[in-house]
Design a protein around this motif. Structure first.
Motif, PDB file in Angstrom:
ATOM      1  N   GLN A  51      -0.438  27.201  67.004  1.00 25.30           N
ATOM      2  CA  GLN A  51      -0.087  27.808  68.329  1.00 25.30           C
ATOM      3  C   GLN A  51      -0.561  26.679  69.428  1.00 25.30           C
ATOM      4  N   ARG A  52      -1.840  26.345  69.495  1.00 25.01           N
ATOM      5  CA  ARG A  52      -2.384  25.322  70.473  1.00 25.01           C
ATOM      6  C   ARG A  52      -1.396  24.146  70.306  1.00 25.01           C
ATOM      7  N   GLN A  53      -1.070  23.687  69.180  1.00 19.55           N
ATOM      8  CA  GLN A  53      -0.465  22.555  69.013  1.00 19.55           C
ATOM      9  C   GLN A  53       0.871  22.488  69.665  1.00 19.55           C
ATOM     10  N   LEU A  54       1.712  23.618  69.421  1.00 14.48           N
ATOM     11  CA  LEU A  54       3.126  23.827  69.772  1.00 14.48           C
ATOM     12  C   LEU A  54       3.112  23.896  71.247  1.00 14.48           C
ATOM     13  N   ILE A  55       2.014  24.629  71.984  1.00 13.61           N
ATOM     14  CA  ILE A  55       2.086  24.741  73.178  1.00 13.61           C
ATOM     15  C   ILE A  55       1.770  23.339  73.986  1.00 13.61           C
ATOM     16  N   ALA A  56       1.068  22.489  73.317  1.00 14.33           N
ATOM     17  CA  ALA A  56       0.700  21.287  74.084  1.00 14.33           C
ATOM     18  C   ALA A  56       1.906  20.444  74.008  1.00 14.33           C
ATOM     19  N   THR A  57       2.714  20.770  73.035  1.00 19.42           N
ATOM     20  CA  THR A  57       3.924  19.675  72.511  1.00 19.42           C
ATOM     21  C   THR A  57       5.486  20.014  73.230  1.00 19.42           C
ATOM     22  N   VAL A  58       5.449  21.314  74.026  1.00 14.74           N
ATOM     23  CA  VAL A  58       6.750  21.454  74.635  1.00 14.74           C
ATOM     24  C   VAL A  58       7.132  20.786  75.693  1.00 14.74           C
ATOM     25  N   SER A  59       8.117  20.370  75.907  1.00 11.31           N
ATOM     26  CA  SER A  59       8.584  19.645  77.060  1.00 11.31           C
ATOM     27  C   SER A  59       9.934  20.086  77.556  1.00 11.31           C
ATOM     28  N   LYS A  60      10.226  19.356  78.562  1.00  8.70           N
ATOM     29  CA  LYS A  60      11.525  19.358  79.390  1.00  8.70           C
ATOM     30  C   LYS A  60      12.838  19.349  78.278  1.00  8.70           C
ATOM     31  N   GLY A  61      13.709  20.291  78.290  1.00  2.00           N
ATOM     32  CA  GLY A  61      14.776  20.406  77.438  1.00  2.00           C
ATOM     33  C   GLY A  61      14.805  21.211  76.493  1.00  2.00           C
ATOM     34  N   ASP A  62      13.285  21.434  75.860  1.00  2.00           N
ATOM     35  CA  ASP A  62      13.309  22.350  74.569  1.00  2.00           C
ATOM     36  C   ASP A  62      13.656  23.811  74.730  1.00  2.00           C
ATOM     37  N   GLU A  63      14.117  24.402  73.719  1.00  2.00           N
ATOM     38  CA  GLU A  63      14.465  25.792  73.823  1.00  2.00           C
ATOM     39  C   GLU A  63      13.416  26.505  73.259  1.00  2.00           C
ATOM     40  N   VAL A  64      12.941  27.451  73.830  1.00  2.00           N
ATOM     41  CA  VAL A  64      11.656  28.428  73.586  1.00  2.00           C
ATOM     42  C   VAL A  64      11.868  29.639  73.695  1.00  2.00           C
ATOM     43  N   VAL A  65      10.881  30.505  73.020  1.00  2.00           N
ATOM     44  CA  VAL A  65      11.001  32.145  73.084  1.00  2.00           C
ATOM     45  C   VAL A  65       9.551  32.426  73.437  1.00  2.00           C
ATOM     46  N   THR A  66       9.328  33.326  74.464  1.00  2.00           N
ATOM     47  CA  THR A  66       8.035  33.650  74.824  1.00  2.00           C
ATOM     48  C   THR A  66       7.697  34.831  74.274  1.00  2.00           C
ATOM     49  N   GLN A  67       6.181  35.384  74.357  1.00  2.00           N
ATOM     50  CA  GLN A  67       5.577  36.461  73.910  1.00  2.00           C
ATOM     51  C   GLN A  67       6.461  37.660  74.508  1.00  2.00           C
ATOM     52  N   GLY A  68       6.996  37.832  75.891  1.00  2.00           N
ATOM     53  CA  GLY A  68       7.992  38.836  76.136  1.00  2.00           C
ATOM     54  C   GLY A  68       9.262  38.981  75.636  1.00  2.00           C
ATOM     55  N   GLY A  69       9.733  37.882  74.835  1.00  4.49           N
ATOM     56  CA  GLY A  69      10.903  37.905  74.263  1.00  4.49           C
ATOM     57  C   GLY A  69      11.984  37.442  75.105  1.00  4.49           C
ATOM     58  N   LEU A  70      11.411  36.612  76.223  1.00  5.80           N
ATOM     59  CA  LEU A  70      12.602  35.668  76.993  1.00  5.80           C
ATOM     60  C   LEU A  70      12.832  34.224  76.102  1.00  5.80           C
ATOM     61  N   ALA A  71      14.187  34.236  75.831  1.00  6.26           N
ATOM     62  CA  ALA A  71      14.532  32.711  75.427  1.00  6.26           C
ATOM     63  C   ALA A  71      15.329  32.005  76.550  1.00  6.26           C
ATOM     64  N   GLY A  72      14.791  30.505  76.407  1.00  7.14           N
ATOM     65  CA  GLY A  72      15.561  30.030  77.485  1.00  7.14           C
ATOM     66  C   GLY A  72      15.165  28.544  77.177  1.00  7.14           C
ATOM     67  N   ARG A  73      15.634  27.719  78.243  1.00  4.34           N
ATOM     68  CA  ARG A  73      15.398  26.046  78.019  1.00  4.34           C
ATOM     69  C   ARG A  73      14.403  25.783  79.285  1.00  4.34           C
ATOM     70  N   ILE A  74      13.543  24.952  78.787  1.00  7.39           N
ATOM     71  CA  ILE A  74      12.558  24.496  79.624  1.00  7.39           C
ATOM     72  C   ILE A  74      13.066  23.360  80.807  1.00  7.39           C
ATOM     73  N   MET A  75      13.079  23.779  81.928  1.00  5.94           N
ATOM     74  CA  MET A  75      13.603  22.813  82.965  1.00  5.94           C
ATOM     75  C   MET A  75      12.923  22.094  83.655  1.00  5.94           C
ATOM     76  N   GLN A  76      11.466  22.437  83.558  1.00  8.13           N
ATOM     77  CA  GLN A  76      10.290  21.740  84.144  1.00  8.13           C
ATOM     78  C   GLN A  76       9.040  22.209  83.552  1.00  8.13           C
ATOM     79  N   ALA A  77       8.271  21.151  83.229  1.00  9.91           N
ATOM     80  CA  ALA A  77       7.186  21.497  82.599  1.00  9.91           C
ATOM     81  C   ALA A  77       5.656  20.960  83.298  1.00  9.91           C
ATOM     82  N   GLY A  78       4.943  22.050  83.475  1.00  4.78           N
ATOM     83  CA  GLY A  78       3.721  21.682  84.316  1.00  4.78           C
ATOM     84  C   GLY A  78       2.505  21.812  83.417  1.00  4.78           C
ATOM     85  N   GLU A  79       1.583  21.583  83.857  1.00  4.67           N
ATOM     86  CA  GLU A  79       0.280  21.692  82.984  1.00  4.67           C
ATOM     87  C   GLU A  79      -0.019  23.166  82.595  1.00  4.67           C
TER      88      GLU A  79
END
Length: 111
Positions: A51-79
């Protein structure tokens, strides 16, 4: 003369209180700890590491699902935060740590 029906009981000496007795008592405790380690602790730490490795590697353009069930495309990735586009023109800000699943590219159709 004592006619009591109960006879006196006297304490005897302790038998088998040697070093072998200690090891026999410790073996089940070690076995229980080993079972807990391999069935509970080790898989949990492995999953947390992934899980820590996944969180560290996500970047702009990736498609993800959050704990709350939101599915979306990352538009901007901050720290600490990500901006997810969950529908066309709808962007929400979520914590990076809330990402639970990385979807394969193209899973979400055009938003």
């Amino acid at each position: 003369m004592n006619f009591s029906p109960i006879a006196n009981a006297y304490a005897g000496t302790a038998a088998g209180a040697g070093p072998d007795s200690f090891f026999i008592q410790v073996i089940p405790l070690v076995a229980i700890f080993a079972i807990f380690y391999f069935l509970l602790i080790r898989p949990q730490t492995k999953k947390a590491k992934e899980q820590r490795q996944l969180i560290a590697t996500v970047s702009k353009g990736d498609e993800v699902v959050t704990q709350g069930g939101l599915a979306g495309r990352i538009m901007q990735a901050g720290e600490d935060y990500l901006q997810l586009e969950v529908a066309e023109g709808v962007i929400v800000k979520v914590q990076r740590a809330s990402v639970t699943l990385l979807l394969p590219k193209g899973t979400l159709k055009k938003l």
